[in-house]
Design a protein around this motif. Structure first.
Motif, PDB file in Angstrom:
ATOM      1  N   GLN A 186      13.695 -33.117  24.051  1.00  9.96           N
ATOM      2  CA  GLN A 186      13.527 -33.250  22.597  1.00  9.96           C
ATOM      3  C   GLN A 186      12.389 -32.378  22.074  1.00  9.96           C
ATOM      4  OE1 GLN A 186      12.535 -35.312  24.806  1.00  9.96           O
ATOM      5  NE2 GLN A 186      10.851 -36.621  24.174  1.00  9.96           N
ATOM      6  N   LYS A 187      11.576 -31.832  22.970  1.00  8.75           N
ATOM      7  CA  LYS A 187      10.585 -30.839  22.530  1.00  8.75           C
ATOM      8  C   LYS A 187      11.368 -29.604  22.144  1.00  8.75           C
ATOM      9  CE  LYS A 187       6.592 -28.752  21.900  1.00  8.75           C
ATOM     10  NZ  LYS A 187       7.041 -28.042  20.703  1.00  8.75           N
ATOM     11  N   GLY A 188      10.990 -29.054  20.984  1.00  9.32           N
ATOM     12  CA  GLY A 188      11.761 -27.931  20.514  1.00  9.32           C
ATOM     13  C   GLY A 188      11.341 -26.601  21.111  1.00  9.32           C
TER      14      GLY A 188
ATOM     15  N   PRO B 108      23.788 -28.578  16.052  1.00 10.86           N
ATOM     16  CA  PRO B 108      24.324 -28.121  14.767  1.00 10.86           C
ATOM     17  C   PRO B 108      23.880 -26.711  14.387  1.00 10.86           C
ATOM     18  CG  PRO B 108      23.458 -30.349  14.561  1.00 10.86           C
ATOM     19  CD  PRO B 108      23.098 -29.877  15.923  1.00 10.86           C
TER      20      PRO B 108
ATOM     21  N   PRO C 269      17.168 -30.566  19.708  1.00  2.00           N
ATOM     22  CA  PRO C 269      15.859 -31.090  20.112  1.00  2.00           C
ATOM     23  C   PRO C 269      15.608 -32.498  19.561  1.00  2.00           C
ATOM     24  CG  PRO C 269      15.576 -29.495  18.346  1.00  2.00           C
ATOM     25  CD  PRO C 269      17.053 -29.533  18.676  1.00  2.00           C
ATOM     26  N   SER C 270      16.458 -33.453  19.950  1.00  4.88           N
ATOM     27  CA  SER C 270      16.246 -34.843  19.536  1.00  4.88           C
ATOM     28  C   SER C 270      17.004 -35.748  20.492  1.00  4.88           C
ATOM     29  CB  SER C 270      16.762 -35.039  18.103  1.00  4.88           C
ATOM     30  OG  SER C 270      18.142 -34.771  18.051  1.00  4.88           O
TER      31      SER C 270
ATOM     32  N   GLN D 179       9.321 -40.199  27.170  1.00  8.24           N
ATOM     33  CA  GLN D 179      10.359 -40.672  26.250  1.00  8.24           C
ATOM     34  C   GLN D 179      11.737 -40.246  26.755  1.00  8.24           C
ATOM     35  OE1 GLN D 179       8.910 -39.417  22.391  1.00  8.24           O
ATOM     36  NE2 GLN D 179      10.993 -39.487  21.602  1.00  8.24           N
TER      37      GLN D 179
END
Ligand SMILES: Nc1ncnc2c1ncn2[C@@H]1O[C@H](COP(=O)(O)OP(=O)(O)OP(=O)(O)O)[C@@H](O)[C@H]1O
Ligand SMILES: Nc1ncnc2c1ncn2[C@@H]1O[C@H](COP(=O)(O)OP(=O)(O)OP(=O)(O)O)[C@@H](O)[C@H]1O
Ligand SMILES: [Mg+2]
Ligand SMILES: [Mg+2]
Lengths: 265, 265
Positions: free
Chosen positions: A10-12, A41, A137-138, A169
């Motif tokens: 999730q870190k971009g 997306p 990234p989520s 996480q």
């Protein structure tokens, strides 16, 4: 058996898309049948593989939300044999909200993949060897769908300071999915990217990851390399753009290492 | 009037947190009262500002979901006068799902900010001059809350190929929010980051952004600089870590340019 990897963190900007595209291309060169599913997306993987993905093109959103068979969505990657891609269009931006209230919202992707695998074997006379799912990234419902569909998670880790901050996480989410939705799932692989030998920090991150994840951490490091970041602007993978460059050679070595590592280490 | 910026871009790793933290520090040095709100569950802004944000510390999640007043959450940034931060802990990772079914889910942050502004003026005898809200790399309910709360959007754009790919989606979301939830909202500022003069690509992105967004694009470019990426590992902003470095000087110049640009250009 088809190896299915979710490429998640999730870190971009850590190299999820770049790793997905270049590992897939390197494995396809070896004659293996490879599918990339673009679940972001932004459609960066579709762009990097030169796959049309403007609005109106059948995409993975249609598969997840409208039950369009993946066989109607998957496109062959131009100039690269043995490599296919299920693109993402801007429609996918609405998927997370729409999926919240749908039936079997977490398992829509796995059902679509299982149907496509049978279609592919029938059409080409050989099964898919690898599937890579490139995540946004989520840790929302798109990434959850990818974790339910996969047997392995590949986590790219940028050799920068914030690299380890979100790992707790991510591991918790993977554990939740493997407890409740997909007992096969395993965080099997960590790939260190954008390694810059000029900075002390990069070596600290490498040492940290290898100490905490001795089994999962790959030996191959991907160097920071301008050729890697330029390749998508020419609609090529770095293998096609500048094969002898350190970045390209590193992804070829990483693909080889990935192939030798047995599944379920 | 307090200028409230949402720092947003769903493309990951473009310099949202780095820009938030360093612009805030540069403006605070000038004597202005600055608040940073960390709305990313990874808590990178809290880390960069050396703010405690382990589980149990009162954080912005408590404000959004449990109605804890922000005055109980905001901490002064150590060794940096005039700079405060509302941290994010790992609890925030659950907020997006929890907010979906809550009443007034999009306006929880603006209500909390309005109450805090009055508290700050009362306590310190002067109002906040700037508020920066650091967003996660997605356009979910956390970013929507930030867009409802702000009057301006600052979009960091990495000088790399994928930079412009997601901008359409971001603009659409900003337009939706300004239509339905916050008529003051304006995409006022674009900051080009990680500019590497060695690559042709970086200049192409700069030219592209300046051509498409002549008014919004800032003149100051932030160079790619190892000192910028090393600073958070020392719990410092780049101003504190290596003030005379090109990265630090660029953020000081960008803060000055931001202050001179009138609001609502
Ligand atoms: N090894 C590398 N050397 C130099 N640049 C790189 C390298 N790997 C990736 N990049 C560049 O860094 C940027 C981020 O990489 P990429 O988009 O693959 O990350 P990501 O994790 O997929 O991002 P997101 O979180 O937005 O999905 C891109 O511009 C890419 O071209
Ligand atoms: N100008 C710069 N030069 C070199 N490195 C930079 C620069 N700006 C940011 N970085 C580094 O690049 C990485 C990404 O930056 P940052 O975390 O600020 O981006 P972000 O947009 O906040 O990421 P996310 O999408 O995960 O929130 C970090 O490791 C940061 O230290
Ligand atoms: Mg990506
Ligand atoms: Mg950030």
């Amino acid at each position: 058996k088809t190896r299915i990897f979710t490429v998640a963190n999730q870190k971009g900007g850590v190299g999820k898309t770049t790793s997905t595209v270049n590992l897939a291309a390197a494995l396809a060169e070896g004659g293996l049948h490879i599918l990339v599913i673009d679940l972001d997306p932004q459609g960066n993987a579709s762009t990097a593989l030169a796959i049309a993905h403007h609005q109106g093109v059948p995409d993975i959103y249609a598969t997840l939300v409208d039950n369009t068979p993946m066989s109607d969505v998957v496109q062959a990657v131009p100039h690269t044999p043995n490599l296919w891609c299920a693109p993402a269009t801007i429609d996918l931006a609405g998927a997370e909200i729409e999926l919240v209230s749908m039936l079997a919202r977490e398992s829509r992707l796995i059902r679509a993949i299982t149907a496509y695998e049978a279609f592919h074997t029938e059409k080409y006379g050989q099964p898919l060897d690898y599937i890579f799912i490139d995540c946004p990234p989520s840790l929302g419902l798109l990434t959850i769908n990818a974790l339910v569909a996969a047997r392995e998670v590949l986590v790219p880790i940028q050799c920068e300071y914030y690299a380890l901050e979100g790992l707790g996480q991510l591991r918790k989410t993977i554990e939740l999915v493997s407890d409740k939705l997909n007992t096969d799932l395993k965080l099997s692989t960590m790939l260190l990217t954008m390694y810059d030998s000029r900075t002390r920090l990069a070596q600290d991150v490498v040492d940290d990851v290898k100490a905490n994840f001795p089994v999962e951490a790959m030996q191959t490091l991907i160097p920071r390399s301008v050729r890697i970041s330029e390749a998508p602007s020419r609609d090529m993978t770095v293998l096609g753009y500048d094969r002898s460059s350190p970045g390209s050679q590193a992804y070829i070595a990483a693909a080889r290492e990935l192939a030798y590592r047995a599944e379920g280490l």
